[in-house]
Motif scaffolding. Structure first.
Motif, short mmCIF file in Angstrom:
data_model
loop_
_atom_site.label_atom_id
_atom_site.label_comp_id
_atom_site.label_asym_id
_atom_site.label_seq_id
_atom_site.Cartn_x
_atom_site.Cartn_y
_atom_site.Cartn_z
N THR A 15 -39.04 12.69 92.03
CA THR A 15 -39.92 13.15 90.95
C THR A 15 -39.98 12.13 89.83
O THR A 15 -41.05 11.92 89.23
N LYS A 16 -38.87 11.48 89.51
CA LYS A 16 -38.87 10.45 88.47
C LYS A 16 -39.82 9.31 88.83
O LYS A 16 -40.52 8.78 87.97
N LYS A 17 -39.80 8.91 90.09
CA LYS A 17 -40.57 7.73 90.51
C LYS A 17 -42.04 8.01 90.75
O LYS A 17 -42.84 7.10 90.76
N SER A 18 -42.40 9.26 90.96
CA SER A 18 -43.78 9.61 91.23
C SER A 18 -44.49 9.92 89.91
O SER A 18 -44.00 10.70 89.12
N GLY A 19 -45.63 9.32 89.69
CA GLY A 19 -46.38 9.59 88.47
C GLY A 19 -47.26 10.82 88.58
O GLY A 19 -47.87 11.26 87.61
N LEU A 20 -47.32 11.38 89.80
CA LEU A 20 -48.21 12.51 90.07
C LEU A 20 -47.48 13.48 90.97
O LEU A 20 -46.86 13.07 91.95
N VAL A 21 -47.51 14.76 90.63
CA VAL A 21 -46.93 15.79 91.48
C VAL A 21 -48.00 16.84 91.77
O VAL A 21 -48.94 17.00 91.00
N TRP A 22 -47.83 17.54 92.88
CA TRP A 22 -48.73 18.64 93.23
C TRP A 22 -48.00 19.93 92.88
O TRP A 22 -46.88 20.16 93.34
N VAL A 23 -48.64 20.76 92.05
CA VAL A 23 -47.99 21.96 91.54
C VAL A 23 -48.85 23.17 91.90
O VAL A 23 -50.06 23.17 91.72
N ARG A 24 -48.18 24.21 92.40
CA ARG A 24 -48.83 25.48 92.71
C ARG A 24 -48.09 26.57 91.96
O ARG A 24 -46.90 26.79 92.17
N HIS A 44 -47.10 13.81 84.92
CA HIS A 44 -45.92 14.42 84.32
C HIS A 44 -44.93 13.34 83.89
O HIS A 44 -45.14 12.15 84.18
N VAL A 45 -43.86 13.77 83.27
CA VAL A 45 -42.68 12.93 83.07
C VAL A 45 -41.46 13.76 83.49
O VAL A 45 -41.48 14.99 83.39
N TRP A 46 -40.44 13.09 83.97
CA TRP A 46 -39.17 13.74 84.26
C TRP A 46 -38.31 13.55 83.03
O TRP A 46 -38.04 12.42 82.61
N HIS A 47 -37.90 14.64 82.41
CA HIS A 47 -37.11 14.55 81.18
C HIS A 47 -36.04 15.63 81.19
O HIS A 47 -36.35 16.81 81.39
N VAL A 51 -39.43 18.62 85.11
CA VAL A 51 -40.77 18.05 84.97
C VAL A 51 -41.35 18.58 83.67
O VAL A 51 -41.31 19.79 83.42
N CYS A 52 -41.90 17.70 82.85
CA CYS A 52 -42.59 18.12 81.62
C CYS A 52 -44.07 17.81 81.78
O CYS A 52 -44.45 16.73 82.22
N LEU A 53 -44.90 18.79 81.41
CA LEU A 53 -46.36 18.69 81.53
C LEU A 53 -47.01 19.06 80.21
O LEU A 53 -46.47 19.87 79.46
N VAL A 54 -48.17 18.49 79.97
CA VAL A 54 -48.99 18.92 78.84
C VAL A 54 -50.39 19.18 79.37
O VAL A 54 -50.87 18.47 80.24
N GLY A 55 -51.03 20.23 78.85
CA GLY A 55 -52.38 20.52 79.32
C GLY A 55 -52.96 21.76 78.68
O GLY A 55 -52.45 22.28 77.70
N ASP A 56 -54.05 22.24 79.29
CA ASP A 56 -54.79 23.42 78.85
C ASP A 56 -55.41 23.25 77.47
O ASP A 56 -55.58 24.23 76.74
N GLY A 57 -55.75 22.05 77.12
CA GLY A 57 -56.43 21.79 75.86
C GLY A 57 -57.59 20.85 76.09
O GLY A 57 -57.73 20.28 77.18
N PRO A 58 -58.44 20.65 75.09
CA PRO A 58 -59.57 19.74 75.23
C PRO A 58 -59.11 18.33 75.61
O PRO A 58 -58.23 17.76 74.98
N GLY A 59 -59.68 17.79 76.67
CA GLY A 59 -59.36 16.44 77.10
C GLY A 59 -58.05 16.31 77.86
O GLY A 59 -57.64 15.20 78.19
N GLU A 60 -57.38 17.42 78.15
CA GLU A 60 -56.11 17.37 78.87
C GLU A 60 -56.25 18.09 80.21
O GLU A 60 -57.20 18.83 80.43
N GLN A 61 -55.28 17.88 81.08
CA GLN A 61 -55.33 18.48 82.42
C GLN A 61 -55.19 20.00 82.35
O GLN A 61 -54.46 20.52 81.51
N PRO A 62 -55.88 20.71 83.23
CA PRO A 62 -55.72 22.16 83.28
C PRO A 62 -54.40 22.51 83.96
O PRO A 62 -53.94 21.80 84.84
N LEU A 63 -53.80 23.63 83.55
CA LEU A 63 -52.54 24.10 84.13
C LEU A 63 -52.72 25.53 84.65
O LEU A 63 -52.06 26.45 84.18
#
Length: 179
Positions: A15-24, A44-47, A51-63
């Motif tokens: 997860t650290k090395k992948s810049g993209l994850v598939w989430v359901r 995402h980022v691994w922190h 996994v930490c995600l940001v989204g559901d806002g204008p211009g950001e990814q939907p969650l």
């Protein structure tokens, strides 16, 4: 015990090395968890072990399907080959803006956000208009399924470019005649 430690190490490293994850996201029902939305690719980022995600806002990814206290299945792909490496279960935790955990997660996310329209003002916008989520591993990994699991793409308003008119190359590349 050894298998559990190996699974934990695989989840973290992949997860650290992948810049993209598939989430359901999984919905909670009276009798337990059930499938929610289809899997969606998320940056995402691994922190701090999640996994930490940001989204559901204008211009950001939907969650979609990710709710505080709910569950999710995260599938990690290989950065080199793009194939599935591991799928793991997660607990979804929404971080409160301004909390110590939120500040730490946003500091990491801010460094990885590409093409942000507002630069240094981004954390303030995220606090007002977006959700920051942590997907914390529960320790369960799923065996890799048989087959490709390919599915038709989700409906979207995005379109592809229309074909160029047949006469356009002639107009663009015709030689100028000398007078």
């Amino acid at each position: 015990m050894t298998d559990q430690l190996l699974d934990q190490a695989l989840v973290e490293e992949a997860t650290k090395k992948s810049g993209l994850v598939w989430v359901r996201g999984l919905h909670v029902q009276g009798d337990g968890m059930s499938d929610g939305m289809p899997s969606q690719a998320l940056w995402h980022v691994w922190h701090d072990g999640a996994v930490c995600l940001v989204g559901d806002g204008p211009g950001e990814q939907p969650l979609p399907g990710l709710v505080d206290g709910g569950g999710a299945v995260v599938t990690v792909r290989s950065k080199d080959k793009g194939g599935r490496l591991v799928s793991w279960s997660a607990k979804v935790v929404e971080l409160a803006p301004g909390s110590e955990e939120w500040d730490a997660a946003v500091a990491e996310l801010k460094g990885k956000r590409l093409n942000a329209p507002d630069g240094e003002a981004m954390p303030g916008r995220w606090a007002r208009e977006c959700r920051v989520l942590r997907l914390e591993p529960t320790g369960e990994t799923a065996s890799l399924p048989e087959g490709s699991l390919s599915a038709p793409p989700l409906a979207t308003s995005a379109t592809t470019r229309q074909a160029a008119p047949a006469g356009l190359p002639r107009l663009l590349f015709k030689k100028r005649r000398r007078a």
